[in-house]
Scaffold this motif. Structure first.
Motif, mmCIF file in Angstrom:
data_model
loop_
_atom_site.group_PDB
_atom_site.id
_atom_site.type_symbol
_atom_site.label_atom_id
_atom_site.label_comp_id
_atom_site.label_asym_id
_atom_site.label_seq_id
_atom_site.Cartn_x
_atom_site.Cartn_y
_atom_site.Cartn_z
ATOM 1 N N HIS A 1 0.849 -1.194 0.000
ATOM 2 C CA HIS A 1 0.000 0.000 0.000
ATOM 3 C C HIS A 1 0.886 1.246 0.000
ATOM 4 O O HIS A 1 1.793 1.368 0.834
ATOM 5 C CB HIS A 1 -0.901 0.039 1.238
ATOM 6 N N VAL A 2 0.610 2.142 -0.916
ATOM 7 C CA VAL A 2 1.321 3.423 -0.970
ATOM 8 C C VAL A 2 0.275 4.533 -0.977
ATOM 9 O O VAL A 2 -0.558 4.598 -1.885
ATOM 10 C CB VAL A 2 2.218 3.515 -2.217
ATOM 11 N N VAL A 3 0.338 5.394 0.028
ATOM 12 C CA VAL A 3 -0.616 6.499 0.154
ATOM 13 C C VAL A 3 0.176 7.787 0.351
ATOM 14 O O VAL A 3 0.938 7.906 1.308
ATOM 15 C CB VAL A 3 -1.569 6.291 1.350
ATOM 16 N N GLY A 4 0.007 8.740 -0.564
ATOM 17 C CA GLY A 4 0.708 10.005 -0.395
ATOM 18 C C GLY A 4 1.005 10.684 -1.712
ATOM 19 O O GLY A 4 0.544 10.263 -2.775
ATOM 20 N N ALA A 5 1.790 11.740 -1.628
ATOM 21 C CA ALA A 5 2.169 12.528 -2.801
ATOM 22 C C ALA A 5 3.569 12.106 -3.231
ATOM 23 O O ALA A 5 4.566 12.644 -2.759
ATOM 24 C CB ALA A 5 2.132 14.015 -2.465
ATOM 25 N N ILE A 6 3.625 11.130 -4.121
ATOM 26 C CA ILE A 6 4.894 10.577 -4.593
ATOM 27 C C ILE A 6 4.912 10.662 -6.110
ATOM 28 O O ILE A 6 3.982 10.207 -6.779
ATOM 29 C CB ILE A 6 5.074 9.125 -4.127
ATOM 30 N N GLY A 7 5.978 11.226 -6.658
ATOM 31 C CA GLY A 7 6.049 11.459 -8.096
ATOM 32 C C GLY A 7 5.980 10.183 -8.918
ATOM 33 O O GLY A 7 5.114 10.025 -9.785
ATOM 34 N N CYS B 1 -2.603 1.915 -4.484
ATOM 35 C CA CYS B 1 -1.915 3.205 -4.581
ATOM 36 C C CYS B 1 -2.958 4.310 -4.493
ATOM 37 O O CYS B 1 -3.833 4.410 -5.358
ATOM 38 C CB CYS B 1 -1.107 3.316 -5.873
ATOM 39 N N ASP B 2 -2.882 5.107 -3.447
ATOM 40 C CA ASP B 2 -3.802 6.222 -3.238
ATOM 41 C C ASP B 2 -3.007 7.510 -3.437
ATOM 42 O O ASP B 2 -2.222 7.906 -2.578
ATOM 43 C CB ASP B 2 -4.388 6.148 -1.829
ATOM 44 N N VAL B 3 -3.196 8.134 -4.591
ATOM 45 C CA VAL B 3 -2.397 9.296 -4.980
ATOM 46 C C VAL B 3 -2.984 10.553 -4.359
ATOM 47 O O VAL B 3 -4.158 10.874 -4.563
ATOM 48 C CB VAL B 3 -2.339 9.435 -6.512
ATOM 49 N N VAL C 1 2.333 5.952 -12.090
ATOM 50 C CA VAL C 1 2.013 4.851 -11.196
ATOM 51 C C VAL C 1 2.133 3.548 -11.973
ATOM 52 O O VAL C 1 1.444 3.356 -12.977
ATOM 53 C CB VAL C 1 0.591 4.973 -10.602
ATOM 54 N N LYS C 2 3.004 2.653 -11.508
ATOM 55 C CA LYS C 2 3.141 1.323 -12.086
ATOM 56 C C LYS C 2 2.824 0.302 -10.995
ATOM 57 O O LYS C 2 3.367 0.379 -9.893
ATOM 58 C CB LYS C 2 4.553 1.097 -12.613
ATOM 59 N N TYR D 1 -6.286 4.990 -6.773
ATOM 60 C CA TYR D 1 -7.169 6.121 -6.526
ATOM 61 C C TYR D 1 -6.442 7.404 -6.899
ATOM 62 O O TYR D 1 -5.301 7.639 -6.468
ATOM 63 C CB TYR D 1 -7.602 6.162 -5.056
ATOM 64 N N VAL D 2 -7.100 8.222 -7.705
ATOM 65 C CA VAL D 2 -6.502 9.438 -8.250
ATOM 66 C C VAL D 2 -7.391 10.627 -7.894
ATOM 67 O O VAL D 2 -8.623 10.510 -7.942
ATOM 68 C CB VAL D 2 -6.346 9.327 -9.778
ATOM 69 N N PRO D 3 -6.816 11.767 -7.537
ATOM 70 C CA PRO D 3 -7.637 12.937 -7.204
ATOM 71 C C PRO D 3 -8.526 13.355 -8.373
ATOM 72 O O PRO D 3 -8.120 13.295 -9.535
ATOM 73 C CB PRO D 3 -6.600 14.023 -6.889
ATOM 74 N N LYS D 4 -9.721 13.753 -8.045
ATOM 75 C CA LYS D 4 -10.656 14.229 -9.070
ATOM 76 C C LYS D 4 -10.067 15.475 -9.730
ATOM 77 O O LYS D 4 -9.273 16.199 -9.145
ATOM 78 C CB LYS D 4 -12.010 14.548 -8.436
#
Length: 392
Positions: free
Chosen positions: A261-267, A280-282, A290-291, A302-305
């Motif tokens: 699980h990766v949650v956060g602001a990661i390039g 992956c929760d962007v 995201v791969k 999950y991607v921000p609207k």
């Protein structure tokens, strides 16, 4: 018995263990001859697990639609087998007679490390920030085969290294028949580099600022929370990897048996799991790629609207789920061995994310979410997807 003694002597000759460690092993063999059977079962179990993974991976491309029901049953059997097998491996310790537990503290005052290097065979390792100017390692030690606390303490100090010089901190435990759970307190100042290598143990870190972090463990969980990690690389054979509420430029995480699980602001995010779900929760803040890869697990992204997306999704047996609005399918294929869909947003936005996701037997879901304005709740009062995701 003779074969085990020969193997121990060969390990001494090759430098893998010391003479004292070999003597402890030989004494344990004489006292508890039944331990050979436990060791043999452990080795056979690992060999069987590795062979199964190779066979399953090589046969994945040969599945066809007419055998999907059998494939789903095979997937469930593989999932259950790996879970039970890894649990059995995790529960096996080194029952070599008497054990002695002690506590010991290493400390270096007026020292601020820029680099940290840790090597440990057995035990959990935790990094915590504090406001002091110095480093402190609190160790809880369990030594197998020792007669009393004095002998255990002497063996631990003799076989461990705590070196703090020239902005570098090195900590290692050389005795393999020793379990050491360590909590390392370091100043709040940013670290440049940290390299953690464990064999049987978990790693955790929170509220830290590290430029480069590398964590590898054969059996254990990796957990990082509320931290800024510019470049992260994590790998575990058996355990979950959780990177929660973090930010950085690059994160690569891989688990053989466990969820990632990766949650956060990661390039740039690259996450993989053979036997586990991938999520992956962007969050907002410079994410661009995201791969995600899985074999027996599902993939959720999950991607921000109001963020434009494009990418490609692949699966052999599962299904795809994309946002119902604002998305168009550029290309879609359903072949004998694989399904694929290539998609992109209908309207381009300032923030763009490229997604590549592939799983053998699971499904792939890409969803848009509205980021909370002031807290960690969604506008309707429910938790965000990342806070309720299954940890398996």
């Amino acid at each position: 018995m003779n074969e085990e003694k020969k193997r121990i002597l060969e390990m001494v000759e090759s430098g893998l263990i010391s003479a004292n460690e070999a003597l402890t092993l030989l004494e344990a063999l004489e006292k508890e001859p039944g331990q050979n059977a436990r060791k043999e079962r452990r080795e056979n179990l690992l060999d069987e697990l590795i062979g199964l993974a190779q066979r399953f991976s090589s046969s994945g491309q040969k599945q066809s639609r007419e055998f999907k029901s059998n494939a789903y049953q095979s997937r469930d059997k593989v999932f259950q087998f790996v879970q039970s097998a890894m649990q059995r491996v995790r529960d096996i310790e080194f029952p070599l007679g008497k054990t002695v537990e002690i506590s010991h503290v290493f400390e270096e005052k007026d020292f601020v490390p820029r680099r940290i290097k840790v090597e440990e065979a057995n035990g959990n390792f935790t990094i915590k920030p504090w406001k002091e100017k110095g480093v402190r390692a609190e160790c809880h030690v369990k030594l197998y085969g020792a007669d009393d606390e004095d002998e255990a303490r002497e063996a631990f100090i003799k076989n461990s290294v705590f070196y703090a010089r020239d902005e570098k901190l090195s900590f290692s435990v050389g005795l393999k028949l020793m379990k050491v759970d360590t909590v390392l307190y370091v100043p709040e100042e940013a670290l440049h580099e940290a390299a953690i290598k464990l064999f049987n143990g978990s790693f955790s870190m929170h509220d830290m600022d590290v430029y480069s972090l590398e964590v590898k463990t054969a059996n254990g969980k990796i957990e990082i929370k509320r931290s800024k990690v510019t470049e992260f690389e994590g790998e575990t054979g058996n355990g979950q990897i959780h990177i929660i509420d973090c930010e950085g430029q690059k994160a690569e995480a891989s688990s053989f048996n466990g969820a990632v699980h990766v949650v956060g602001a990661i390039g740039y995010t690259d996450i993989k799991s053979f036997n586990g779900n991938v999520l992956c929760d962007v969050k907002a803040g410079g994410a661009h790629t995201v791969k995600a890869q899985a074999v027996t697990g599902n993939i959720e992204i999950y991607v921000p609207k109001d963020t434009s997306m494009k990418g490609v999704l692949r699966t052999n047996l599962g299904y795809f789920q994309l946002p119902e609005e604002g998305m168009r399918k550029v290309e879609e294929k359903e072949e004998m061995v694989q399904k694929m869909v290539r998609f992109e947003s209908e309207v381009q936005a300032l923030d763009n994310i490229v997604i590549e996701a592939e799983t053998k037997t699971g499904s792939v879901s890409v969803q848009e979410i509205t980021l909370p304005a002031t807290d960690d709740k969604e506008p309707n009062g429910t938790d965000s997807p990342s806070s309720t995701a299954d940890g398996e």
